[in-house]
Write a protein that holds these residues in place. Sequence first.
Motif, mmCIF file in Angstrom:
data_model
loop_
_atom_site.group_PDB
_atom_site.id
_atom_site.type_symbol
_atom_site.label_atom_id
_atom_site.label_comp_id
_atom_site.label_asym_id
_atom_site.label_seq_id
_atom_site.Cartn_x
_atom_site.Cartn_y
_atom_site.Cartn_z
ATOM 1 N N SER A 266 -101.343 -46.654 110.721
ATOM 2 C CA SER A 266 -100.648 -47.517 111.698
ATOM 3 C C SER A 266 -99.593 -48.407 111.047
ATOM 4 O O SER A 266 -99.376 -49.540 111.457
ATOM 5 N N SER A 267 -98.905 -47.876 110.051
ATOM 6 C CA SER A 267 -97.953 -48.688 109.291
ATOM 7 C C SER A 267 -96.552 -48.714 109.894
ATOM 8 O O SER A 267 -95.713 -49.511 109.497
ATOM 9 N N MET A 268 -96.325 -47.793 110.856
ATOM 10 C CA MET A 268 -94.982 -47.678 111.432
ATOM 11 C C MET A 268 -95.042 -47.858 112.943
ATOM 12 O O MET A 268 -96.119 -47.851 113.529
ATOM 13 N N ILE A 269 -93.871 -47.996 113.552
ATOM 14 C CA ILE A 269 -93.794 -48.113 115.009
ATOM 15 C C ILE A 269 -92.877 -47.018 115.519
ATOM 16 O O ILE A 269 -91.744 -46.875 115.054
ATOM 17 N N GLY A 270 -93.382 -46.253 116.482
ATOM 18 C CA GLY A 270 -92.560 -45.251 117.156
ATOM 19 C C GLY A 270 -92.229 -45.764 118.542
ATOM 20 O O GLY A 270 -93.128 -46.195 119.267
ATOM 21 N N LEU A 446 -85.908 -44.013 111.197
ATOM 22 C CA LEU A 446 -85.935 -42.536 111.245
ATOM 23 C C LEU A 446 -85.692 -42.083 112.682
ATOM 24 O O LEU A 446 -86.050 -42.784 113.626
ATOM 25 N N SER A 447 -85.138 -40.892 112.836
ATOM 26 C CA SER A 447 -84.855 -40.309 114.160
ATOM 27 C C SER A 447 -83.999 -41.236 115.025
ATOM 28 O O SER A 447 -84.231 -41.377 116.230
ATOM 29 N N MET A 448 -83.016 -41.884 114.411
ATOM 30 C CA MET A 448 -82.169 -42.814 115.152
ATOM 31 C C MET A 448 -81.490 -42.131 116.349
ATOM 32 O O MET A 448 -81.076 -40.994 116.252
ATOM 33 N N HIS A 449 -81.406 -42.863 117.450
ATOM 34 C CA HIS A 449 -80.821 -42.415 118.720
ATOM 35 C C HIS A 449 -81.681 -41.377 119.447
ATOM 36 O O HIS A 449 -81.234 -40.806 120.435
ATOM 37 N N SER A 450 -82.867 -41.106 118.945
ATOM 38 C CA SER A 450 -83.753 -40.177 119.653
ATOM 39 C C SER A 450 -84.622 -40.975 120.620
ATOM 40 O O SER A 450 -84.662 -42.199 120.566
ATOM 41 N N PRO A 451 -85.361 -40.289 121.499
ATOM 42 C CA PRO A 451 -86.261 -41.024 122.406
ATOM 43 C C PRO A 451 -87.444 -41.671 121.678
ATOM 44 O O PRO A 451 -88.163 -42.454 122.266
ATOM 45 N N PHE A 452 -87.671 -41.327 120.433
ATOM 46 C CA PHE A 452 -88.819 -41.881 119.706
ATOM 47 C C PHE A 452 -88.395 -42.179 118.269
ATOM 48 O O PHE A 452 -88.640 -41.408 117.346
ATOM 49 N N GLU A 453 -87.745 -43.319 118.108
ATOM 50 C CA GLU A 453 -87.297 -43.744 116.779
ATOM 51 C C GLU A 453 -88.481 -44.356 116.031
ATOM 52 O O GLU A 453 -89.368 -44.938 116.650
#
Length: 473
Positions: A266-270, A446-453
């Motif tokens: 759980s270290s990141m936020i999507g 990561l995954s910038m501009h995607s629905p789940f950055e």
Amino acid sequence: MNRGKGPYWSLIVIKKTPELEHSARNCWDVYSSAADKKAVEACAVKYMDFLTRCKTERETVDYVLAAARAGGFSETLNAKTKAYVNAQRGKTVLLARRGKKPLSEGFRLVGAHCDTPRIDLKQHPLYEDTDMALFKTHYYGGIRKHQWMARPLALHGVVVKKDGSVVRVCVGEAAGDPVLTITDLLPHLAYKQAEQKLADAFEAEKLNAVAGHEPVKKIGDKDKDRVKRHVLELLNARYGITESDLFSAELQLVPAGPARSVGLDSSMIGAYGHDDRSCVFSALEALLAEKQPEHTQLVLFWDKEEIGSEGATGAQSLFFEYALQDILDAWEPKTKLSHVFARGMAISADVNAAMDPDYADVYEKLNAAYMGQGPCFNKFTGHRGKVGANDAHPEFVAYLRNILDAANVPWHMAELGKVDIGGGGTVAKFLAVYGMDVIDMGPAVLSMHSPFEVLSKVDVHATVEALRAFLKS
Ligand code: MN
Ligand code: MN
């Protein structure tokens, strides 16, 4: 060959210098105490709630206004005002906290943007085809179209009726609410499409969202557009609107659902919208934490950055200039606006692209941004030889290095991808025209501009700390 006037290199006496080489710091090591870990998680929880609630520029500005009012900011501006907030058309907002020093000695400004790439409904959106009701759309900002298909989408926005009343729309977020979706082609019938260039394979006019399927009851022999009629009846029942009210509407399809923790640790936020709501959140937190700054603090959240900062609510508008003139008239009527601008210092707070190990070939690893290293500075942006860039002065970079190191906030220095592989711009250059010092800074995503950055929880905390140190400098 001219060796210059300095000593011969062979005669230089080398003294022991402990910090001769630079090495990046991992934020998890910096914030490893129990108290710091608690602060990182508390910040992440608050940020995730903010992201879940704010998916449009209007929703973001509403949140900012509520937090500002709760923090003692007032919309009334006079000689006594200490904390001032001014919102423009519900889409852009300026917060100002008066410093101990006069404005003639400059200000500390953090600017970020609260708009995000998305799929807007057209003004004539609703139609029926193949016993389905669908919405025509026109995407907003730089999206990779295929990422938005075959996933749950929520409908957010406003409809303004002829009497001027503004109806807030939000479908697809509450438990039990239906969602919308844009369908995609099945692989079985995609042989031809799979051979097309990516840019040609997904047509914008095929990004139509499914909005209904059940027809209303047949009245007499009238059998046309009964599904569309049903959708209109539902919209009317829920929001009191008619088809022609959609002409004066701003309705946006955004990824449905809450922000989530990512990784088994759980270290990141999507989530949808780290670009640039991570910076909106960080700047707001930093501003509200500092009650009596040395220099006047300004925090400014714009709209329309993703489409070039145009329009009345974008960074190219004169909103900031006019608002600062009003503040100056109230607080220091004898000071010239141009002097205040020229002595200003600004951070254009915006995200950078995090090094992605699957696409390492588009990054230059020595100058890439990395998750977990704290906010990163971009001395310049632009493309193909820095075209279109603000380029921060090294004097200002040195100033920021000093205050962040003194506050023990980890940070790093980066640029966006390999030279000539792409590029991008921010609001920095629109601030630089006033002569102020300005640089881009923000967390790596990561995954910038995607629905789940995706970004790192520890980087959000470090960004708040960095902006705090800057705002109080
Ligand atoms: Mn951005
Ligand atoms: Mn962006």
